[in-house]
Design a protein around this motif. Structure first.
Motif, PDB file in Angstrom:
ATOM      1  N   UNK A  97      93.582   8.323   7.513  1.00 15.17           N
ATOM      2  CA  UNK A  97      92.286   8.874   7.874  1.00 15.17           C
ATOM      3  C   UNK A  97      91.272   8.651   6.753  1.00 15.17           C
ATOM      4  N   UNK A 155      87.275   7.505   6.973  1.00 13.52           N
ATOM      5  CA  UNK A 155      86.123   8.285   6.512  1.00 13.52           C
ATOM      6  C   UNK A 155      85.362   7.511   5.438  1.00 13.52           C
ATOM      7  N   UNK A 166      97.325  13.508   0.862  1.00 18.24           N
ATOM      8  CA  UNK A 166      96.707  14.581   1.642  1.00 18.24           C
ATOM      9  C   UNK A 166      95.583  15.292   0.871  1.00 18.24           C
ATOM     10  N   UNK A 167      95.728  15.545  -0.445  1.00 18.71           N
ATOM     11  CA  UNK A 167      94.592  16.140  -1.156  1.00 18.71           C
ATOM     12  C   UNK A 167      93.341  15.269  -1.102  1.00 18.71           C
ATOM     13  N   UNK A 209      92.596  13.244   1.311  1.00 13.87           N
ATOM     14  CA  UNK A 209      92.112  13.393   2.689  1.00 13.87           C
ATOM     15  C   UNK A 209      91.330  14.702   2.843  1.00 13.87           C
ATOM     16  N   UNK A 210      91.863  15.790   2.279  1.00 15.65           N
ATOM     17  CA  UNK A 210      91.145  17.066   2.346  1.00 15.65           C
ATOM     18  C   UNK A 210      89.821  16.976   1.598  1.00 15.65           C
ATOM     19  N   UNK A 247      87.318  15.117   3.685  1.00 19.38           N
ATOM     20  CA  UNK A 247      86.817  15.989   4.758  1.00 19.38           C
ATOM     21  C   UNK A 247      85.690  16.864   4.219  1.00 19.38           C
ATOM     22  N   UNK A 269      81.539  14.282  11.817  1.00 17.62           N
ATOM     23  CA  UNK A 269      82.790  13.670  11.374  1.00 17.62           C
ATOM     24  C   UNK A 269      83.690  13.234  12.526  1.00 17.62           C
ATOM     25  N   UNK A 320      83.592   9.808  13.703  1.00 16.70           N
ATOM     26  CA  UNK A 320      84.201   8.834  12.790  1.00 16.70           C
ATOM     27  C   UNK A 320      85.712   8.809  12.975  1.00 16.70           C
TER      28      UNK A 320
END
Lengths: 194, 446
Positions: A39, A43, A120-121, A123-124, A127, B94, B97
């Protein structure tokens, strides 16, 4: 594992369930064969949106800062700091006078754990920075994500912690188990920490 | 009432086992979905092109709704970055996306799965590590799948299996993974306000992100993932995330109705499916009716379950629920009254778990008495409608939505002639008197 007594479950101190998970190491440490499956990649490659033409009414810079921090914490940031930029930071301070730095907890260091779980961090963090910078733009102010700035150094400048010998951020609450997300640059009038 | 308890374990036709050629999936018995919802008759798979949002996108619900959906920009900056369709610039949202079809390839080096139970524990741990609050695995059944094309809200999906029939798909991809994220409880208390909207929409964005990350991870393990194929509610009920309530929402034991279940994952990863749960939602909804009483548009039935499309469930009137939206668009995005008022929607703390545990372990014939007691406690201590005022950042649910008033303690900014809010009565907060104003929606079914 918790001890089971019929319907009751006693949280017996014991090993974490991930310790006897045969796939956990794959999750944390095996890098993605195709980056398009992550992901983070989606982004990062997304184009930046427009600034809303009408500026929102703002409070004092102190209150606006507390709102920005509250919003970042709602999106999942553990530590949020704001610094005023100057020319030493590799950015000319006129275009984007402030930087918002968000840090999330990282059980595994993303720099040494290339697996999807180890990332994962990151990814967070993506976000939080994506939604927060989009929100700042929707408030009517310019905001952009700067990937080339030294986020750990700016986090230390925002008094989120101190730098260790390797230039990593050490915080009072989580030690080195934090990941500092990409820096958000903005011209929203804020009050700097630190 | 007794009728609702039995009948779901209809034995499969004897001819199935005797004749291998005859054992088509058509004759597969309907799946057990718990006590709250049952498949009782012939069922036509849902074509999402006939569901509310796509209908509205085509303008089939009238001008007002079409304009609300396509041509309005929210006044609230947070809504513009988190809510579908009311953004000023799509790129600031978001979900658009993240919810694109993934370009990632399935890893040719498959991770071998000797023990599906271990893999199930792993996938659940992974989803929770990424931020999901509840994870459920359901055994796929043809009736859970959409008919026609793929459908992902605020996104798209495409795959190589689009032409295959649901019966074939569930043979190839026998498991559904559903990861749910919970809305923030405190912010939900200010529903019918932008604060409640943020609780709803931000958790939705997070849920979409978690499922997309999970999709990528399963592909990295060498298994195929289909998106936009499965009805989320069916997957949630079959996978034990919750039971279907009177308000048409899946009600979870820890979070009540405040869970988001975005588009589930259909996969061939070997897993062990969860069973449907019985936490007493069925017994509670039969008696409680709080959501039906408070629904501003009377879209929730007061009466018994009905059989719709071969499924026995409480049937809400989605059209009246939907029609409210353009009228309130100036003030908030999502109504959420039925979710906020549900007695199961509580903070996830020990006394809530205790109450649900008591209900779950209570023998079914004795449950109505307990439900009456619990409902009385809920009305007495939590109120029959929302009563709390929420202040969050610059927002204050005590101020009429749309009014500009500074409610920040110690604020010294000049607000250019705008009056600070001094006219907030008590600590109740502003709550739009919708119920009285919406007679145009009234259509009680009993």
């Amino acid at each position: 594992m918790a001890l089971r007594l019929g319907p009751l479950k006693i949280p017996w101190p014991g090993k974490k369930s991930r310790d006897n998970d045969p796939y956990w190491d794959f999750f944390i440490n095996t890098p993605a064969a195709d980056l398009a499956n992550t992901v983070g990649e989606m982004i990062r490659n997304a184009p930046q949106g427009n600034v809303f033409p009408t500026r929102a009414e703002l409070h004092t810079p102190e209150i606006t800062s507390s709102h920005v921090k509250g919003m970042a914490e709602y999106f999942g940031a553990e530590l949020v700091g704001i610094v005023k930029l100057n020319s030493n930071d590799g950015q000319d301070g006129d275009a984007y006078p402030y930087a918002v730095i968000c840090a999330v907890r990282a059980d595994y260091d993303p720099k040494t754990s290339p697996g999807i779980g180890g990332q994962v961090p990151v990814q967070n963090g993506l976000f939080i920075t994506f939604v927060l910078s989009a929100w700042l733009r929707e408030l009517g102010f310019r905001a952009t994500i700067a990937r080339d700035l030294n986020a750990d150094k700016l986090a230390a400048a925002a008094a989120l912690g101190t730098l260790d010998g390797n230039g990593r951020l050490v915080t009072a609450k989580y030690g080195t188990q934090v990941h500092v997300a990409d820096v958000i640059l903005t011209d929203l009038p804020l009050a700097a920490d630190g | 009432m007794a009728m609702t308890l039995k009948q779901e374990s209809k034995p499969p036709d004897a001819s199935d086992s005797s004749n291998g050629r005859h054992a088509t999936v058509e004759a597969e018995p309907p799946p057990y979905l718990g006590r709250s919802v049952r498949i009782v008759g012939p069922h036509v798979n849902v074509d999402m092109n006939q569901s509310p949002h796509p209908k509205n996108q085509r303008g089939e619900l009238g001008k007002a709704l079409f304009n609300w959906y396509r041509n309005t920009i929210s006044k609230d900056p947070l809504t513009r970055v988190s809510a579908p369709n009311h953004f000023a610039d799509r790129r600031n949202f978001l979900t658009t996306v993240v919810n694109r079809p993934s370009k990632g390839k399935v890893n040719p080096q498959r991770v071998s799965v000797e023990d599906p139970a271990a893999m199930t524990r792993h996938i659940k741990a992974v989803a929770q590590y990424m931020g999901a609050d509840v994870v459920g695995i359901a055994k796929a059944h043809p009736s859970f799948l959409y008919a026609g094309s793929r459908y992902v809200q605020d996104g798209t999906a495409e795959d190589a299996y689009q032409q295959e029939a649901p019966e074939k798909l569930v043979k190839k991809f026998p498991y559904i993974i559903q990861a749910a994220t919970a809305w923030d409880y405190n912010k939900l208390q200010a529903h019918r306000h932008h604060i409640g909207d943020s609780a709803y929409h931000v958790s939705q964005m997070k849920g979409v992100l978690v499922l997309k990350a999970l999709e990528g991870y399963i592909k990295e393990m060498g298994y195929t993932v289909l998106r936009g194929v499965v009805t989320p509610q069916a997957a949630g009920v079959a996978g034990g995330i919750g039971e279907l309530g009177r308000n048409g929402l899946v009600i979870n034991k820890n979070f009540g109705a405040r869970v988001h279940m975005p588009d589930p994952i259909l996969t061939d990863l070997p897993l062990v499916a969860d069973e449907p749960v019985d936490n007493g939602v069925e017994d509670f909804c039969k008696i409680c009716r709080k959501c039906a009483n408070t629904c501003p548009t009377n879209s929730i039935p007061f009466g018994d379950k009905v059989v719709f499309n071969g499924i026995e469930k409480y049937k809400i009137n989605w059209l009246t629920c939907y029609k409210l939206r353009p009228y309130v668009h100036e003030h908030w995005g999502s109504c959420l009254t039925c979710a906020a008022v549900c007695p199961f929607t509580k903070p996830n703390v020990w006394w809530h778990s205790l109450a649900v545990w008591a209900l779950r372990t209570c023998p079914i014939p004795a449950r109505p008495a307990l439900v009456h007691a619990l409902k009385w406690i809920d009305d007495r201590f939590w109120g029959v409608a929302r009563t709390s005022r929420v202040r969050w950042l610059g927002y204050d649910s005590g101020v009429k939505p749309g009014d500009q008033a500074c409610t920040v303690a110690g604020c010294t900014a000049s607000h250019e002639g705008k009056v600070p809010s001094g006219d907030v009565v008590g600590n109740l907060g502003y709550y739009a008197p919708l119920k009285e104003n919406t007679n145009r929606f009234v259509k009680r079914d009993v």
